[in-house]
Design a protein around this motif. Sequence first.
Motif, short mmCIF file in Angstrom:
data_model
loop_
_atom_site.label_atom_id
_atom_site.label_comp_id
_atom_site.label_asym_id
_atom_site.label_seq_id
_atom_site.Cartn_x
_atom_site.Cartn_y
_atom_site.Cartn_z
N SER A 167 -8.74 8.68 -6.22
CA SER A 167 -9.30 7.90 -5.11
C SER A 167 -10.70 7.38 -5.40
O SER A 167 -11.16 6.46 -4.72
N GLY A 168 -11.36 7.96 -6.40
CA GLY A 168 -12.73 7.58 -6.69
C GLY A 168 -13.76 8.43 -5.98
O GLY A 168 -14.97 8.25 -6.17
N ARG A 194 0.83 -1.21 0.00
CA ARG A 194 0.00 0.00 0.00
C ARG A 194 0.86 1.25 0.00
O ARG A 194 0.50 2.27 -0.63
N GLN A 195 1.98 1.22 0.71
CA GLN A 195 2.86 2.38 0.73
C GLN A 195 3.45 2.64 -0.66
O GLN A 195 3.63 3.79 -1.07
N GLN A 196 3.76 1.57 -1.39
CA GLN A 196 4.27 1.73 -2.74
C GLN A 196 3.21 2.34 -3.65
O GLN A 196 3.50 3.26 -4.44
N VAL A 197 1.97 1.86 -3.54
CA VAL A 197 0.87 2.42 -4.33
C VAL A 197 0.65 3.88 -3.95
O VAL A 197 0.46 4.75 -4.82
N GLY A 198 0.69 4.16 -2.65
CA GLY A 198 0.48 5.53 -2.19
C GLY A 198 1.55 6.48 -2.70
O GLY A 198 1.27 7.62 -3.07
N GLY A 199 2.80 6.01 -2.73
CA GLY A 199 3.88 6.84 -3.23
C GLY A 199 3.69 7.16 -4.70
O GLY A 199 3.94 8.31 -5.13
#
Length: 221
Positions: A211-212, A190-195
């Motif tokens: 984010s939708g 999730r941190q990778q996706v968030g970055g």
Amino acid sequence: MDKFIVRGMPEQIARDDLELLSGVETATVGHWRVFGFMDRGIQGLLRGKRVVGTAVTLAIPGPDSTLLHHCIGKLRPGDILVVDRLGDNRHACWGGAVTVAAKAAGAVAGIVDGPCTDIAEIEGSDFPMWCRGLSPITTRLYALGGGFNVPVSCGGVPVLPGDAILADESGVLALPPGDVRDVAREALRRQQVGGAREEQIRQGALLGDLSGASAKISSCA
């Protein structure tokens, strides 16, 4: 019944699991997990610290820290001492001398469900501490009782000896040993996706689109 319960040291969390967990932010886990987060009143005294380790537990009553003094030398490198104050929020059981002793034993942090004292000495030792602020009123050696390496409650969370602890500027998370690897892997993903999402926003993308949220608003119009 014995006034003092002193049990053996728990098995430590595997080094590979702790290394994996060390890259995780508590707030990332808070995006999906609801268990194991200590009350937000327990905050770090030192800025910018993130620690992982094995929970060693202690329960001591209000004005008494006899068992803390007795057991502090039993800590091992990689341990985090989690202290249940049994509801007391007046007496500081942890100060300069306890800090020095814990660091000398190799502990990586302390977490107290109550206040600490001697902030200058804690800062001087560069020893990460999480607690409910500071108090000038200290504990004494009254030998009232307590338990070492027993199940405790810290910040409203049950903590068992041998649990994994992740603590950073956002708070403290306790995890059963069997959950560490799965939680860490999901958080790192999730941190990778968030970055990547943050980089898209820097390049001009809109957060609501990514984010939708904007689509949800449009569907309600």
